[in-house]
Motif scaffolding. Structure first.
Motif, PDB file in Angstrom:
ATOM      1  N   ILE A 338       0.829  -1.202   0.000  1.00  0.00           N
ATOM      2  CA  ILE A 338       0.000   0.000   0.000  1.00  0.00           C
ATOM      3  C   ILE A 338       0.866   1.256   0.000  1.00  0.00           C
ATOM      4  O   ILE A 338       0.579   2.235  -0.700  1.00  0.00           O
ATOM      5  CB  ILE A 338      -0.937  -0.012   1.227  1.00  0.00           C
ATOM      6  CG1 ILE A 338      -1.925  -1.180   1.118  1.00  0.00           C
ATOM      7  CG2 ILE A 338      -1.690   1.307   1.351  1.00  0.00           C
ATOM      8  CD1 ILE A 338      -2.798  -1.355   2.341  1.00  0.00           C
ATOM      9  N   VAL A 339       1.956   1.224   0.760  1.00  0.00           N
ATOM     10  CA  VAL A 339       2.820   2.398   0.856  1.00  0.00           C
ATOM     11  C   VAL A 339       3.505   2.692  -0.473  1.00  0.00           C
ATOM     12  O   VAL A 339       3.604   3.851  -0.903  1.00  0.00           O
ATOM     13  CB  VAL A 339       3.860   2.192   1.976  1.00  0.00           C
ATOM     14  CG1 VAL A 339       4.930   3.278   1.923  1.00  0.00           C
ATOM     15  CG2 VAL A 339       3.180   2.198   3.331  1.00  0.00           C
ATOM     16  N   TYR A 340       3.970   1.637  -1.162  1.00  0.00           N
ATOM     17  CA  TYR A 340       4.729   1.836  -2.389  1.00  0.00           C
ATOM     18  C   TYR A 340       3.852   1.892  -3.642  1.00  0.00           C
ATOM     19  O   TYR A 340       4.354   2.120  -4.734  1.00  0.00           O
ATOM     20  CB  TYR A 340       5.761   0.708  -2.556  1.00  0.00           C
ATOM     21  CG  TYR A 340       6.962   0.876  -1.681  1.00  0.00           C
ATOM     22  CD1 TYR A 340       7.999   1.735  -2.030  1.00  0.00           C
ATOM     23  CD2 TYR A 340       7.066   0.171  -0.488  1.00  0.00           C
ATOM     24  CE1 TYR A 340       9.104   1.885  -1.220  1.00  0.00           C
ATOM     25  CE2 TYR A 340       8.163   0.316   0.334  1.00  0.00           C
ATOM     26  CZ  TYR A 340       9.187   1.178  -0.035  1.00  0.00           C
ATOM     27  OH  TYR A 340      10.274   1.332   0.780  1.00  0.00           O
ATOM     28  N   TYR A 341       2.555   1.660  -3.485  1.00  0.00           N
ATOM     29  CA  TYR A 341       1.693   1.675  -4.658  1.00  0.00           C
ATOM     30  C   TYR A 341       1.680   3.020  -5.382  1.00  0.00           C
ATOM     31  O   TYR A 341       1.724   3.055  -6.612  1.00  0.00           O
ATOM     32  CB  TYR A 341       0.267   1.285  -4.274  1.00  0.00           C
ATOM     33  CG  TYR A 341      -0.673   1.244  -5.451  1.00  0.00           C
ATOM     34  CD1 TYR A 341      -1.543   2.295  -5.700  1.00  0.00           C
ATOM     35  CD2 TYR A 341      -0.667   0.175  -6.338  1.00  0.00           C
ATOM     36  CE1 TYR A 341      -2.399   2.280  -6.783  1.00  0.00           C
ATOM     37  CE2 TYR A 341      -1.517   0.156  -7.424  1.00  0.00           C
ATOM     38  CZ  TYR A 341      -2.375   1.202  -7.628  1.00  0.00           C
ATOM     39  OH  TYR A 341      -3.214   1.187  -8.718  1.00  0.00           O
ATOM     40  N   PRO A 342       1.620   4.172  -4.668  1.00  0.00           N
ATOM     41  CA  PRO A 342       1.676   5.459  -5.394  1.00  0.00           C
ATOM     42  C   PRO A 342       2.933   5.609  -6.251  1.00  0.00           C
ATOM     43  O   PRO A 342       2.868   6.146  -7.353  1.00  0.00           O
ATOM     44  CB  PRO A 342       1.633   6.493  -4.264  1.00  0.00           C
ATOM     45  CG  PRO A 342       0.937   5.796  -3.149  1.00  0.00           C
ATOM     46  CD  PRO A 342       1.391   4.370  -3.231  1.00  0.00           C
ATOM     47  N   LYS A 343       4.071   5.109  -5.736  1.00  0.00           N
ATOM     48  CA  LYS A 343       5.303   5.182  -6.521  1.00  0.00           C
ATOM     49  C   LYS A 343       5.202   4.321  -7.770  1.00  0.00           C
ATOM     50  O   LYS A 343       5.644   4.719  -8.856  1.00  0.00           O
ATOM     51  CB  LYS A 343       6.486   4.732  -5.664  1.00  0.00           C
ATOM     52  CG  LYS A 343       7.822   4.802  -6.389  1.00  0.00           C
ATOM     53  CD  LYS A 343       8.952   4.355  -5.482  1.00  0.00           C
ATOM     54  CE  LYS A 343      10.292   4.396  -6.228  1.00  0.00           C
ATOM     55  NZ  LYS A 343      11.404   3.938  -5.355  1.00  0.00           N
ATOM     56  N   TYR A 387      11.945  -0.331  -8.728  1.00  0.00           N
ATOM     57  CA  TYR A 387      11.010   0.183  -9.706  1.00  0.00           C
ATOM     58  C   TYR A 387       9.693   0.627  -9.077  1.00  0.00           C
ATOM     59  O   TYR A 387       8.857   1.213  -9.735  1.00  0.00           O
ATOM     60  CB  TYR A 387      10.725  -0.861 -10.793  1.00  0.00           C
ATOM     61  CG  TYR A 387      11.840  -0.972 -11.786  1.00  0.00           C
ATOM     62  CD1 TYR A 387      11.764  -0.330 -13.015  1.00  0.00           C
ATOM     63  CD2 TYR A 387      12.976  -1.705 -11.488  1.00  0.00           C
ATOM     64  CE1 TYR A 387      12.796  -0.421 -13.927  1.00  0.00           C
ATOM     65  CE2 TYR A 387      14.013  -1.799 -12.387  1.00  0.00           C
ATOM     66  CZ  TYR A 387      13.919  -1.164 -13.606  1.00  0.00           C
ATOM     67  OH  TYR A 387      14.939  -1.259 -14.516  1.00  0.00           O
ATOM     68  N   GLY A 388       9.506   0.291  -7.809  1.00  0.00           N
ATOM     69  CA  GLY A 388       8.254   0.653  -7.161  1.00  0.00           C
ATOM     70  C   GLY A 388       7.059   0.006  -7.822  1.00  0.00           C
ATOM     71  O   GLY A 388       5.986   0.577  -7.913  1.00  0.00           O
ATOM     72  N   SER A 389       7.255  -1.194  -8.356  1.00  0.00           N
ATOM     73  CA  SER A 389       6.182  -1.867  -9.075  1.00  0.00           C
ATOM     74  C   SER A 389       6.239  -3.345  -8.757  1.00  0.00           C
ATOM     75  O   SER A 389       7.012  -3.781  -7.916  1.00  0.00           O
ATOM     76  CB  SER A 389       6.304  -1.630 -10.587  1.00  0.00           C
ATOM     77  OG  SER A 389       7.530  -2.134 -11.050  1.00  0.00           O
ATOM     78  N   VAL A 390       5.448  -4.108  -9.468  1.00  0.00           N
ATOM     79  CA  VAL A 390       5.399  -5.538  -9.238  1.00  0.00           C
ATOM     80  C   VAL A 390       5.780  -6.283 -10.480  1.00  0.00           C
ATOM     81  O   VAL A 390       5.648  -5.797 -11.596  1.00  0.00           O
ATOM     82  CB  VAL A 390       3.986  -5.974  -8.784  1.00  0.00           C
ATOM     83  CG1 VAL A 390       3.653  -5.386  -7.436  1.00  0.00           C
ATOM     84  CG2 VAL A 390       2.951  -5.572  -9.805  1.00  0.00           C
ATOM     85  N   GLY A 391       6.266  -7.507 -10.298  1.00  0.00           N
ATOM     86  CA  GLY A 391       6.626  -8.338 -11.421  1.00  0.00           C
ATOM     87  C   GLY A 391       6.495  -9.789 -11.057  1.00  0.00           C
ATOM     88  O   GLY A 391       6.122 -10.122  -9.931  1.00  0.00           O
ATOM     89  N   PRO A 392       6.816 -10.720 -11.955  1.00  0.00           N
ATOM     90  CA  PRO A 392       6.676 -12.142 -11.661  1.00  0.00           C
ATOM     91  C   PRO A 392       7.598 -12.567 -10.525  1.00  0.00           C
ATOM     92  O   PRO A 392       8.686 -12.043 -10.360  1.00  0.00           O
ATOM     93  CB  PRO A 392       7.070 -12.808 -12.988  1.00  0.00           C
ATOM     94  CG  PRO A 392       6.940 -11.730 -14.003  1.00  0.00           C
ATOM     95  CD  PRO A 392       7.247 -10.455 -13.305  1.00  0.00           C
ATOM     96  N   ALA A 393       7.164 -13.507  -9.744  1.00  0.00           N
ATOM     97  CA  ALA A 393       7.970 -14.035  -8.652  1.00  0.00           C
ATOM     98  C   ALA A 393       7.904 -15.545  -8.661  1.00  0.00           C
ATOM     99  O   ALA A 393       6.992 -16.136  -9.222  1.00  0.00           O
ATOM    100  CB  ALA A 393       7.481 -13.490  -7.318  1.00  0.00           C
ATOM    101  N   ARG A 394       8.824 -16.143  -8.003  1.00  0.00           N
ATOM    102  CA  ARG A 394       8.916 -17.597  -8.020  1.00  0.00           C
ATOM    103  C   ARG A 394       8.330 -18.164  -6.743  1.00  0.00           C
ATOM    104  O   ARG A 394       8.496 -17.611  -5.670  1.00  0.00           O
ATOM    105  CB  ARG A 394      10.379 -18.006  -8.129  1.00  0.00           C
ATOM    106  CG  ARG A 394      10.569 -19.478  -8.446  1.00  0.00           C
ATOM    107  CD  ARG A 394      12.004 -19.719  -8.819  1.00  0.00           C
ATOM    108  NE  ARG A 394      12.213 -21.076  -9.248  1.00  0.00           N
ATOM    109  CZ  ARG A 394      13.295 -21.480  -9.868  1.00  0.00           C
ATOM    110  NH1 ARG A 394      14.244 -20.643 -10.149  1.00  0.00           N
ATOM    111  NH2 ARG A 394      13.436 -22.742 -10.216  1.00  0.00           N
ATOM    112  N   CYS A 402      -1.589 -10.264  -5.555  1.00  0.00           N
ATOM    113  CA  CYS A 402      -0.976  -9.602  -4.413  1.00  0.00           C
ATOM    114  C   CYS A 402       0.466  -9.292  -4.756  1.00  0.00           C
ATOM    115  O   CYS A 402       1.036  -9.860  -5.684  1.00  0.00           O
ATOM    116  CB  CYS A 402      -1.042 -10.489  -3.172  1.00  0.00           C
ATOM    117  SG  CYS A 402      -0.058 -11.983  -3.320  1.00  0.00           S
ATOM    118  N   THR A 403       1.052  -8.414  -4.033  1.00  0.00           N
ATOM    119  CA  THR A 403       2.434  -8.038  -4.297  1.00  0.00           C
ATOM    120  C   THR A 403       3.332  -8.375  -3.124  1.00  0.00           C
ATOM    121  O   THR A 403       4.402  -7.817  -2.982  1.00  0.00           O
ATOM    122  CB  THR A 403       2.510  -6.529  -4.566  1.00  0.00           C
ATOM    123  OG1 THR A 403       1.964  -5.837  -3.437  1.00  0.00           O
ATOM    124  CG2 THR A 403       1.740  -6.161  -5.805  1.00  0.00           C
TER     125      THR A 403
END
Length: 440
Positions: A338-343, A387-394, A402-403
């Motif tokens: 939630i905190v990093y979502y604006p970024k 990057y302040g974003s989300v990507g694939p994870a293992r 979810c992130t």
């Protein structure tokens, strides 16, 4: 004469919908608490199945049992002619949930030897689950055929006859419009943003396309057939991978649209189903000046808090409680997201405008480090601080939006209890139809 022919033609089109509107509705089957608790339970079970990093075969089995319980009760009730045509339609809509459709999608990929994140976690139960999933689809087709092709033999005492093509199309159009009542506002967003992202990622898509083309095994004969097919397939796959892996909220949007559409189909937004269908019937009959309703449709005693409705509402408590526990367990990761979502949102806007802060570069970096299993059909997410974003994870499960990093452990016993309580609540109304008569 022309007025009579016009009225007869209108009745031919709207007759089947009027039949559904006039049909009885058992509150144990279509009561508001039943519909709402079913929706909440299904969403919670989808979250629990998706976020579990351990073997999920018990959960998948119980969800399939949920569908089979409803279908078995429906077929028995139809055989005994104790179920109305409206209840039969609703039972079919209730079982065709987004989660069931996802099972079909994963089963199809597995049957064609394609990687599937779901089936990779099913262990030795893959064949049985694939068989049950295929049989589930067969049951849907059979029930749909019975409803439309043999109403005179199955639904005694109702004026329904075999639906004409025009009547069937009109009913399906009406049901689709009702289902899309809320999801309609979100549907245009997906293709629009998909096209925008595709244009901005065009060079990334081209490079990914070339990588996929190198893996194509050339045919010895009929190359003129393979070349265009392989080109289009690789391009479509590359486009999808680049866009959805770089901007994972697109997958979340698809899941949201699917569940909002299903919620509209089962009437989550409509507290009193009978009153709603009465209004539909009045609207349909306004043209001929008759607004009289059948006596059995009078529903002045609507009580959403009756004993049966409150009992049905308790079905969703256990899976909802498990989701709350899971949220508390992952509260730090949730708060970090939630905190990093604006970024992340700001970086996405910067990328669209300038092309900088491209999230695909981070995914390529992870691929080079062999941390991103790109062979999976869909990948969950992790949070990337740079990057302040989300990507694939293992190590997480398919369809995760979810992130939060890490794994989630859920007790098989708890999942089985929550799923079984949902199954029991869904089936009680339909089995109640075994002992009720639905005639005017």
């Amino acid at each position: 004469m022309s007025s009579t022919n016009s009225t007869a033609g209108l009745d031919l089109i709207t007759g089947y919908l009027e039949c559904i509107a006039e049909s009885d509705r058992d509150p144990d089957v279509q009561g508001y608490a039943v519909r709402l608790s079913t929706f909440i339970a299904n969403v919670c079970l989808a979250i629990l199945v998706t976020w579990s990093a351990e073997d999920v075969q018990e959960s998948v089995y119980v969800i399939l049992i949920q569908v089979y319980t409803i279908m078995l009760a429906t077929f028995i009730s139809l055989w005994r002619q104790k179920l109305s045509i409206a209840d039969a339609h609703f039972a079919l809509s209730l079982t065709i949930s987004p989660l069931a459709i996802y099972f079909i999608y994963s089963t199809t990929r597995w049957m064609f030897n394609k990687s599937s994140n779901l089936y990779s976690r099913l262990g030795k139960s893959r064949r049985m689950i694939a068989f049950l999933t295929i049989l589930m689809v067969v049951q849907w087709i059979v029930l749909d055929a019975i409803i439309y092709a043999a109403p005179d033999h199955v639904f005694k005492g109702q004026r329904c006859t075999s639906a004409s093509l025009a009547g069937w199309l009109f009913y399906r159009i009406f049901k689709t419009a009702v289902s899309l009542d809320f999801s309609f506002f979100f549907i245009p967003i997906f293709p629009f943003m998909y096209i925008v992202y595709s244009i901005r990622h065009i060079m990334d898509i081209v490079r990914e396309h070339k990588r996929h083309q190198k893996k194509v095994t050339k045919w010895r004969f009929f190359r003129f057939v393979q070349v265009p097919w392989a080109f289009m397939r690789s391009w479509t796959l590359s486009n999808w991978i680049v866009v959805t892996y770089s901007h994972r909220w697109m997958i979340f949007l698809l899941v949201l649209i699917a569940y909002l559409t299903w919620a509209g189909g089962v009437g989550v937004w409509i507290p009193d189903f009978t009153a709603y269908w009465n209004n539909v019937l009045v609207t349909l009959r306004e043209d001929d000046g008759s607004t009289a309703l059948p006596p059995n449709n009078a529903h002045d005693d609507f009580d959403p808090f009756s004993f049966g409705q409150l009992l049905a509402a308790t079905v969703a408590l256990q899976p909802l409680f498990e989701v709350c526990k899971l949220t508390v367990r992952r509260r730090r990761d949730l708060w970090r997201t939630i905190v990093y979502y604006p970024k992340s949102l700001f970086n996405g806007i910067v990328f669209l405008i300038t092309g900088h802060r491209n999230p695909w570069k981070q995914i390529l970096k992870e691929r080079e480090e062999r941390r991103t299993p790109f062979d999976n059909d869909a990948l969950p997410l992790h949070y990337d601080k740079e990057y302040g974003s989300v990507g694939p994870a293992r190590g997480l499960s398919t369809f995760s939006t979810c992130t939060q990093p890490g794994l989630i452990r859920i007790s098989n016993r708890v999942k089985a209890v929550s799923c079984f309580s949902s199954t029991a609540g869904l089936s009680v109304g339909l089995f109640g139809g075994l002992f009720k008569s639905h005639g005017p």
